[in-house]
Design a protein around this motif. Structure first.
Motif, PDB file in Angstrom:
ATOM      1  N   GLY A 272       0.812  -1.214   0.000  1.00 34.67           N
ATOM      2  CA  GLY A 272       0.000   0.000   0.000  1.00 34.67           C
ATOM      3  C   GLY A 272       0.840   1.257   0.000  1.00 34.67           C
ATOM      4  O   GLY A 272       0.329   2.361   0.095  1.00 34.67           O
ATOM      5  N   ALA A 273       2.189   1.064  -0.145  1.00 34.60           N
ATOM      6  CA  ALA A 273       3.071   2.224  -0.103  1.00 34.60           C
ATOM      7  C   ALA A 273       3.027   3.046  -1.394  1.00 34.60           C
ATOM      8  O   ALA A 273       3.447   4.188  -1.416  1.00 34.60           O
ATOM      9  CB  ALA A 273       4.505   1.780   0.189  1.00 34.60           C
ATOM     10  N   VAL A 274       2.553   2.418  -2.467  1.00 34.53           N
ATOM     11  CA  VAL A 274       2.388   3.210  -3.686  1.00 34.53           C
ATOM     12  C   VAL A 274       1.008   3.855  -3.625  1.00 34.53           C
ATOM     13  O   VAL A 274      -0.007   3.177  -3.654  1.00 34.53           O
ATOM     14  CB  VAL A 274       2.480   2.320  -4.944  1.00 34.53           C
ATOM     15  CG1 VAL A 274       2.174   3.127  -6.195  1.00 34.53           C
ATOM     16  CG2 VAL A 274       3.870   1.699  -5.047  1.00 34.53           C
ATOM     17  N   PRO A 275       0.977   5.171  -3.493  1.00 37.25           N
ATOM     18  CA  PRO A 275      -0.323   5.817  -3.368  1.00 37.25           C
ATOM     19  C   PRO A 275      -1.069   5.783  -4.706  1.00 37.25           C
ATOM     20  O   PRO A 275      -0.442   5.765  -5.762  1.00 37.25           O
ATOM     21  CB  PRO A 275       0.023   7.251  -2.976  1.00 37.25           C
ATOM     22  CG  PRO A 275       1.462   7.438  -3.283  1.00 37.25           C
ATOM     23  CD  PRO A 275       2.098   6.094  -3.448  1.00 37.25           C
ATOM     24  N   ALA A 276      -2.368   5.700  -4.600  1.00 37.32           N
ATOM     25  CA  ALA A 276      -3.191   5.676  -5.803  1.00 37.32           C
ATOM     26  C   ALA A 276      -2.867   6.856  -6.712  1.00 37.32           C
ATOM     27  O   ALA A 276      -2.890   6.743  -7.941  1.00 37.32           O
ATOM     28  CB  ALA A 276      -4.661   5.681  -5.404  1.00 37.32           C
ATOM     29  N   SER A 277      -2.506   7.979  -6.112  1.00 37.76           N
ATOM     30  CA  SER A 277      -2.226   9.173  -6.927  1.00 37.76           C
ATOM     31  C   SER A 277      -1.007   8.947  -7.815  1.00 37.76           C
ATOM     32  O   SER A 277      -0.964   9.413  -8.954  1.00 37.76           O
ATOM     33  CB  SER A 277      -2.009  10.378  -6.018  1.00 37.76           C
ATOM     34  OG  SER A 277      -0.896  10.121  -5.168  1.00 37.76           O
ATOM     35  N   ALA A 278      -0.011   8.188  -7.294  1.00 32.74           N
ATOM     36  CA  ALA A 278       1.190   7.922  -8.088  1.00 32.74           C
ATOM     37  C   ALA A 278       0.843   7.054  -9.297  1.00 32.74           C
ATOM     38  O   ALA A 278       1.348   7.270 -10.405  1.00 32.74           O
ATOM     39  CB  ALA A 278       2.251   7.228  -7.230  1.00 32.74           C
ATOM     40  N   ARG A 280      -2.053   6.967 -10.726  1.00 33.33           N
ATOM     41  CA  ARG A 280      -2.833   7.849 -11.612  1.00 33.33           C
ATOM     42  C   ARG A 280      -1.899   8.717 -12.448  1.00 33.33           C
ATOM     43  O   ARG A 280      -2.024   8.779 -13.666  1.00 33.33           O
ATOM     44  CB  ARG A 280      -3.734   8.740 -10.725  1.00 33.33           C
ATOM     45  CG  ARG A 280      -5.065   9.039 -11.327  1.00 33.33           C
ATOM     46  CD  ARG A 280      -5.964   9.706 -10.314  1.00 33.33           C
ATOM     47  NE  ARG A 280      -6.653   8.764  -9.462  1.00 33.33           N
ATOM     48  CZ  ARG A 280      -6.826   8.905  -8.154  1.00 33.33           C
ATOM     49  NH1 ARG A 280      -6.339   9.951  -7.510  1.00 33.33           N
ATOM     50  NH2 ARG A 280      -7.492   7.994  -7.479  1.00 33.33           N
ATOM     51  N   THR A 296     -11.032   6.169 -10.090  1.00 31.01           N
ATOM     52  CA  THR A 296     -10.604   5.351  -8.957  1.00 31.01           C
ATOM     53  C   THR A 296     -10.723   3.859  -9.267  1.00 31.01           C
ATOM     54  O   THR A 296      -9.890   3.061  -8.870  1.00 31.01           O
ATOM     55  CB  THR A 296     -11.499   5.659  -7.726  1.00 31.01           C
ATOM     56  OG1 THR A 296     -11.682   7.058  -7.680  1.00 31.01           O
ATOM     57  CG2 THR A 296     -10.867   5.167  -6.444  1.00 31.01           C
ATOM     58  N   ASP A 300      -7.746   1.271  -8.678  1.00 35.75           N
ATOM     59  CA  ASP A 300      -7.906   0.175  -7.709  1.00 35.75           C
ATOM     60  C   ASP A 300      -7.786  -1.183  -8.401  1.00 35.75           C
ATOM     61  O   ASP A 300      -7.179  -2.115  -7.872  1.00 35.75           O
ATOM     62  CB  ASP A 300      -9.270   0.267  -7.008  1.00 35.75           C
ATOM     63  CG  ASP A 300      -9.299   1.437  -6.023  1.00 35.75           C
ATOM     64  OD1 ASP A 300      -8.208   2.017  -5.780  1.00 35.75           O
ATOM     65  OD2 ASP A 300     -10.388   1.768  -5.519  1.00 35.75           O
ATOM     66  N   LEU A 303      -4.151  -1.978  -9.026  1.00 33.01           N
ATOM     67  CA  LEU A 303      -3.449  -2.374  -7.797  1.00 33.01           C
ATOM     68  C   LEU A 303      -3.838  -3.796  -7.389  1.00 33.01           C
ATOM     69  O   LEU A 303      -2.988  -4.584  -6.977  1.00 33.01           O
ATOM     70  CB  LEU A 303      -3.762  -1.387  -6.666  1.00 33.01           C
ATOM     71  CG  LEU A 303      -3.024  -0.043  -6.798  1.00 33.01           C
ATOM     72  CD1 LEU A 303      -3.579   0.985  -5.802  1.00 33.01           C
ATOM     73  CD2 LEU A 303      -1.526  -0.202  -6.579  1.00 33.01           C
TER      74      LEU A 303
END
Ligand SMILES: Nc1ncnc2c1ncn2[C@@H]1O[C@H](COP(=O)(O)OP(=O)(O)OP(=O)(O)O)[C@@H](O)[C@H]1O
Ligand SMILES: [Mg+2]
Length: 358
Positions: A272-278, A280, A296, A300, A303
């Motif tokens: 979970g260290a890679v944020p969704a924003s990265a 995106r 999203t 998701d 991921l």
């Protein structure tokens, strides 16, 4: 199954393998019959076909046989259904050739009766009254004796279509065999028959087939996926074959999934260290999505796929370790994206050659 007619042939029926220049490179030098088995759906037909292509390189002639009446070989090479007749399915630039044969018990029995007992027309009459169907579908074991007998005949056939009388017609024969659950009985049936029919031509023939199957000229390869069930079945199958005195060859691990993601990125995705924003931003930067930010659901989903991919790789690694611990020679084939076509067979053949199976 034609007769064991060549009484002058050495016991075992085929000439000893000469030491060749390939001996250092090959896992099993001197092999003339490659039997390919494995759990259903793991890649037996694909591996057998790729092995035949690999063995044919260098101007060699190879026969690829199937016995399950499935026409898998014809589909793979994109040719019409194979009759009970050897047909060319692939040729290499250096004069090599793969011929294929769908061995069918009824035709094999008629051929056997015609050659062995000179029952040409009488054999066809037996066919009309249903005796052939009876023998090939009802009589226990007869079907498998006919199928392996035909393979045996092809392995030791000489002369036809070749320059000199004494040369083998085929440099190698590859058998796309029944699955692991049935392979022991399939290959061993000749020893049962020769046990029952202690005398006469059938016993002699069955003995000869068994001698070739158990000789160092034969190797039984087991195809598996890196999944728990096929791996277990492979190890059980190898033990069963060895106990029956049949020479086990390589374990061919098919459809290995590659690492497509850099490890640090994968670890990040999992923890979970890679944020969704990265993710995106990355998608936009790589122009994989147009315009503004991707939704999203897409991020998701990606991921989640990364996590699944990683779980599969971890499972692969664990099963690979199980196979390695068993100590049999491993030969590995990649999963080809988009399945196996003509070109794919060549790629897999390259891998088999690099790893010394051909
Ligand atoms: N290395 C590979 N890369 C991609 N797809 C593969 C690979 N090997 C096999 N396949 C695919 O997996 C499927 C099963 O392969 P194959 O038909 O060779 O298995 P099999 O063991 O002969 O199956 P069966 O038990 O039904 O006879 C096929 O769709 C084939 O194209
Ligand atoms: Mg198959």
């Amino acid at each position: 199954m034609p007769p064991d007619a060549d009484a002058r042939a050495p016991r075992g029926g085929i000439a000893p393998a000469g030491a060749g220049e390939d001996d250092d490179r090959l896992l099993f030098p001197g092999t003339r019959l490659h039997v390919v088995t494995g759990k259903g759906g793991t890649g037996k037909t694909t591996t057998a076909a790729a092995l035949a292509v690999a063995l044919s390189r260098g101007g060699r002639r190879v026969l690829l046989c199937e016995v399950e009446d499935r026409q898998g070989i014809a589909r793979l090479f994109g040719v019409p259904p194979l009759p009970y007749e050897e047909r060319s399915v692939a040729a290499t630039a250096d004069g090599g050739e793969v011929l294929a044969l769908a061995i069918e018990p009824r035709a094999a029995l008629l051929e056997y009766l015609a050659t062995f007992y000179k029952l040409g027309r009488a054999g066809r009459a037996l066919d009309r009254v249903g005796a052939v169907d009876f023998a090939t579908t009802v009589a226990p074991g007869v079907r498998d004796v006919l199928l392996t007998g035909k393979v045996y005949e092809a392995v030791r056939r000489r002369g036809r279509g070749r320059g000199t009388e004494r040369e083998h017609t085929y440099d190698a024969v590859v058998l796309d065999a029944p699955p692991t659950g049935r392979i022991g009985r399939f290959l061993n049936v000749n020893s049962e028959v020769s046990g029952i029919a202690r005398m006469g031509p059938i016993a002699g023939q069955a003995d000869s087939v068994m001698r070739v199957l158990r000789s160092p000229h034969t190797r039984v390869h087991l195809v598996t996926l890196l999944e728990e069930m096929p791996v277990q079945e492979t190890l059980d199958g190898a033990r069963e074959l060895a106990a029956a005195g049949l020479p086990v060859g390589a374990v061919v691990v098919d459809q290995i999934r590659g690492d497509t993601m850099p490890l640090d990125l994968l670890d990040g995705a999992l923890s979970g260290a890679v944020p969704a924003s990265a993710v995106r931003d990355g998608l936009v930067e790589a122009r994989l999505v147009r315009g503004s930010a991707p939704g999203t659901a897409l991020v998701d989903g990606l991921l989640a796929e990364a996590r699944e991919h990683d779980e599969r790789l971890a499972l692969q690694d664990a099963q690979h370790a199980v196979l390695e611990a068993a100590g049999r020679p491993l030969v590995e084939l990649p999963q080809l994206p988009g399945g196996v076509d003509h070109r794919g067979l060549e790629v897999l053949a390259d891998r088999l050659t690099e790893q010394g199976l051909a």
